[in-house]
Design an enzyme around this catalytic site. Structure first.
Site, PDB file in Angstrom:
ATOM      1  N   ASN A  10       0.870  -1.183   0.000  1.00 32.97           N
ATOM      2  CA  ASN A  10       0.000   0.000   0.000  1.00 32.97           C
ATOM      3  C   ASN A  10       0.903   1.228   0.000  1.00 32.97           C
ATOM      4  O   ASN A  10       1.522   1.535   1.019  1.00 32.97           O
ATOM      5  CB  ASN A  10      -0.894  -0.047   1.248  1.00 32.97           C
ATOM      6  CG  ASN A  10      -1.679   1.237   1.445  1.00 32.97           C
ATOM      7  OD1 ASN A  10      -1.738   2.090   0.546  1.00 32.97           O
ATOM      8  ND2 ASN A  10      -2.276   1.383   2.618  1.00 32.97           N
ATOM      9  N   LYS A  12       0.051   4.255  -0.133  1.00 28.19           N
ATOM     10  CA  LYS A  12      -0.580   5.423   0.501  1.00 28.19           C
ATOM     11  C   LYS A  12      -0.411   6.650  -0.415  1.00 28.19           C
ATOM     12  O   LYS A  12      -0.483   6.506  -1.632  1.00 28.19           O
ATOM     13  CB  LYS A  12      -0.018   5.646   1.909  1.00 28.19           C
ATOM     14  CG  LYS A  12      -0.085   4.351   2.744  1.00 28.19           C
ATOM     15  CD  LYS A  12       0.188   4.544   4.196  1.00 28.19           C
ATOM     16  CE  LYS A  12       0.124   3.197   4.914  1.00 28.19           C
ATOM     17  NZ  LYS A  12       0.243   3.299   6.348  1.00 28.19           N
ATOM     18  N   HIS A  93      -9.235   1.361   5.326  1.00 26.26           N
ATOM     19  CA  HIS A  93      -7.930   1.508   5.978  1.00 26.26           C
ATOM     20  C   HIS A  93      -8.091   2.441   7.174  1.00 26.26           C
ATOM     21  O   HIS A  93      -8.854   3.404   7.123  1.00 26.26           O
ATOM     22  CB  HIS A  93      -6.913   2.062   4.982  1.00 26.26           C
ATOM     23  CG  HIS A  93      -5.518   1.997   5.503  1.00 26.26           C
ATOM     24  ND1 HIS A  93      -5.026   2.930   6.381  1.00 26.26           N
ATOM     25  CD2 HIS A  93      -4.536   1.088   5.302  1.00 26.26           C
ATOM     26  CE1 HIS A  93      -3.779   2.596   6.694  1.00 26.26           C
ATOM     27  NE2 HIS A  93      -3.458   1.488   6.056  1.00 26.26           N
ATOM     28  N   GLU A  95      -6.405   4.786   8.286  1.00 23.66           N
ATOM     29  CA  GLU A  95      -6.170   6.220   8.022  1.00 23.66           C
ATOM     30  C   GLU A  95      -7.400   6.858   7.389  1.00 23.66           C
ATOM     31  O   GLU A  95      -7.710   8.024   7.642  1.00 23.66           O
ATOM     32  CB  GLU A  95      -4.934   6.378   7.125  1.00 23.66           C
ATOM     33  CG  GLU A  95      -3.656   6.047   7.896  1.00 23.66           C
ATOM     34  CD  GLU A  95      -2.517   5.531   7.037  1.00 23.66           C
ATOM     35  OE1 GLU A  95      -2.612   5.604   5.801  1.00 23.66           O
ATOM     36  OE2 GLU A  95      -1.538   5.027   7.616  1.00 23.66           O
ATOM     37  N   GLU A 164      -5.212  -4.930  10.614  1.00 19.08           N
ATOM     38  CA  GLU A 164      -4.183  -3.912  10.821  1.00 19.08           C
ATOM     39  C   GLU A 164      -4.421  -3.223  12.159  1.00 19.08           C
ATOM     40  O   GLU A 164      -5.281  -2.330  12.251  1.00 19.08           O
ATOM     41  CB  GLU A 164      -4.234  -2.860   9.696  1.00 19.08           C
ATOM     42  CG  GLU A 164      -3.844  -3.407   8.339  1.00 19.08           C
ATOM     43  CD  GLU A 164      -3.214  -2.332   7.457  1.00 19.08           C
ATOM     44  OE1 GLU A 164      -2.303  -2.664   6.704  1.00 19.08           O
ATOM     45  OE2 GLU A 164      -3.619  -1.160   7.537  1.00 19.08           O
ATOM     46  N   GLY A 170       2.777   2.044  10.994  1.00 14.32           N
ATOM     47  CA  GLY A 170       3.796   3.093  10.933  1.00 14.32           C
ATOM     48  C   GLY A 170       4.533   3.326  12.246  1.00 14.32           C
ATOM     49  O   GLY A 170       5.264   4.301  12.371  1.00 14.32           O
ATOM     50  N   SER A 209       3.642  -2.246  10.267  1.00 16.55           N
ATOM     51  CA  SER A 209       5.080  -2.320  10.538  1.00 16.55           C
ATOM     52  C   SER A 209       5.724  -3.625  10.087  1.00 16.55           C
ATOM     53  O   SER A 209       6.655  -4.116  10.728  1.00 16.55           O
ATOM     54  CB  SER A 209       5.368  -2.054  12.026  1.00 16.55           C
ATOM     55  OG  SER A 209       5.018  -0.721  12.355  1.00 16.55           O
TER      56      SER A 209
HETATM   57  P1  13P Z   1       3.292   0.335   7.648  1.00 18.26           P
HETATM   58  O1  13P Z   1       3.759  -0.966   7.020  1.00 18.26           O
HETATM   59  O2  13P Z   1       4.041   1.522   7.136  1.00 18.26           O
HETATM   60  O3  13P Z   1       3.193   0.234   9.123  1.00 18.26           O
HETATM   61  O4  13P Z   1       1.792   0.557   7.108  1.00 18.26           O
HETATM   62  C1  13P Z   1       0.900  -0.476   7.193  1.00 18.26           C
HETATM   63  C2  13P Z   1      -0.292  -0.123   6.421  1.00 18.26           C
HETATM   64  O5  13P Z   1      -1.016   0.795   6.774  1.00 18.26           O
HETATM   65  C3  13P Z   1      -0.570  -0.889   5.198  1.00 18.26           C
HETATM   66  O6  13P Z   1      -1.862  -0.654   4.744  1.00 18.26           O
END
Ligand code: 13P
Length: 251
Positions: A10, A12, A93, A95, A164, A170, A209
């Site tokens: 992803n 983002k 997601h 976010e 997740e 992150g 992560s």
């Molecule tokens: P990270 O791997 O940067 O923690 O992000 C995970 C994520 O949100 C994948 O959709």
């Protein structure tokens, strides 16, 4: 394990044309891609270009907006996502839930609209750090899942669920394989309850992560059918390391 591990990157809100080379390098690692199913979800603006360059990997979007008879300046419909060359879309997601106020009901509607045009969907669910500390992680995830899962007879066929934990995204922190296994088993049983036998083939990914160092351990957790990778998917070097760990497991 009968299915190849599913490894999804992803990107983002990252990805200029200069990053096409990363996608190309990932796609060219053919040998590893035989043992793992690999996909990238770049920003909308790069879907078409990556689809044109890549032969082996899947390409998906990170969101879509169902058509509801209203005009939606700045939004992209499932049909448009598909037309650009995407085969799937990530929905719900954390976010988007946090920064764009997406509710379970909105995610369910998006998932149903995406499935209706033939896209695959990856529905994301996870708990906050407070919920985990309070021993309420599974309860919170179950409620999110219940509200977000698409309905319909064939919904399970093109469905993937991603666990997740919000606190792991992150942050460099991850749950233990035992904690992940417990959540994934709960998700599997809820999927079976919702869809019946058809849910046996639904892949459940772990995300949060994931990196080259921890991928093998996280992939070894019970019921983990792959990983959803953020930061470490943006360079071919680190993403290919994760894919190699998965390919090892898939062989
Ligand atoms: P990270 O791997 O940067 O923690 O992000 C995970 C994520 O949100 C994948 O959709």
């Amino acid at each position: 394990m009968t299915q190849r591990p599913y490894i999804v990157g992803n990107w983002k809100m990252n990805g200029m044309r200069a990053m096409l080379g990363e996608a190309r390098a990932i796609d060219r690692a053919a040998e590893r891609l035989i043992k793992a199913e690999v996909a990238l979800a770049p920003p909308f603006t790069m879907i078409h270009a990556i689809r044109r360059e890549a032969q082996l990997i899947g390409v998906g979007a990170q969101n879509c907006q169902p058509e509801d008879g209203l005009e939606h300046t700045g939004e992209i419909s499932p049909a448009m996502v598909k037309d650009a060359g995407a085969g799937f879309v990530i929905l719900g997601h954390c976010e988007r839930r946090a920064h764009h106020h997406e509710t379970d009901a909105m995610i369910k509607a998006k998932a149903e609209a995406a499935l209706a045009v033939g896209l695959g969907v990856i529905v994301c669910v996870g708990e906050t750090g407070e919920q985990r500390k309070a021993g309420q992680a599974e309860q919170a995830i179950a409620a999110r899942l219940k509200g977000s899962l698409p309905g319909g007879d064939n919904a399970a066929e093109k469905l993937t669920v991603a666990y997740e934990p919000i606190w792991a995204v992150g942050s460099g922190r991850t749950p233990t394989p035992d904690e992940i296994g417990a959540v994934h088993r709960m998700i599997r049983s809820q999927l079976m309850e919702t869809y019946g036998e058809g849910a046996a083939a639904v892949r459940i990914l772990y995300g949060g992560s994931v990196n080259v160092e921890n991928a093998a351990e996280l992939l070894s957790a019970d019921e983990v059918g792959g990983v959803l990778v953020g930061g470490a998917s943006r360079s071919a070097e680190s993403f290919l390391g994760i894919i190699a760990a998965a390919a090892e497991r898939g062989s």
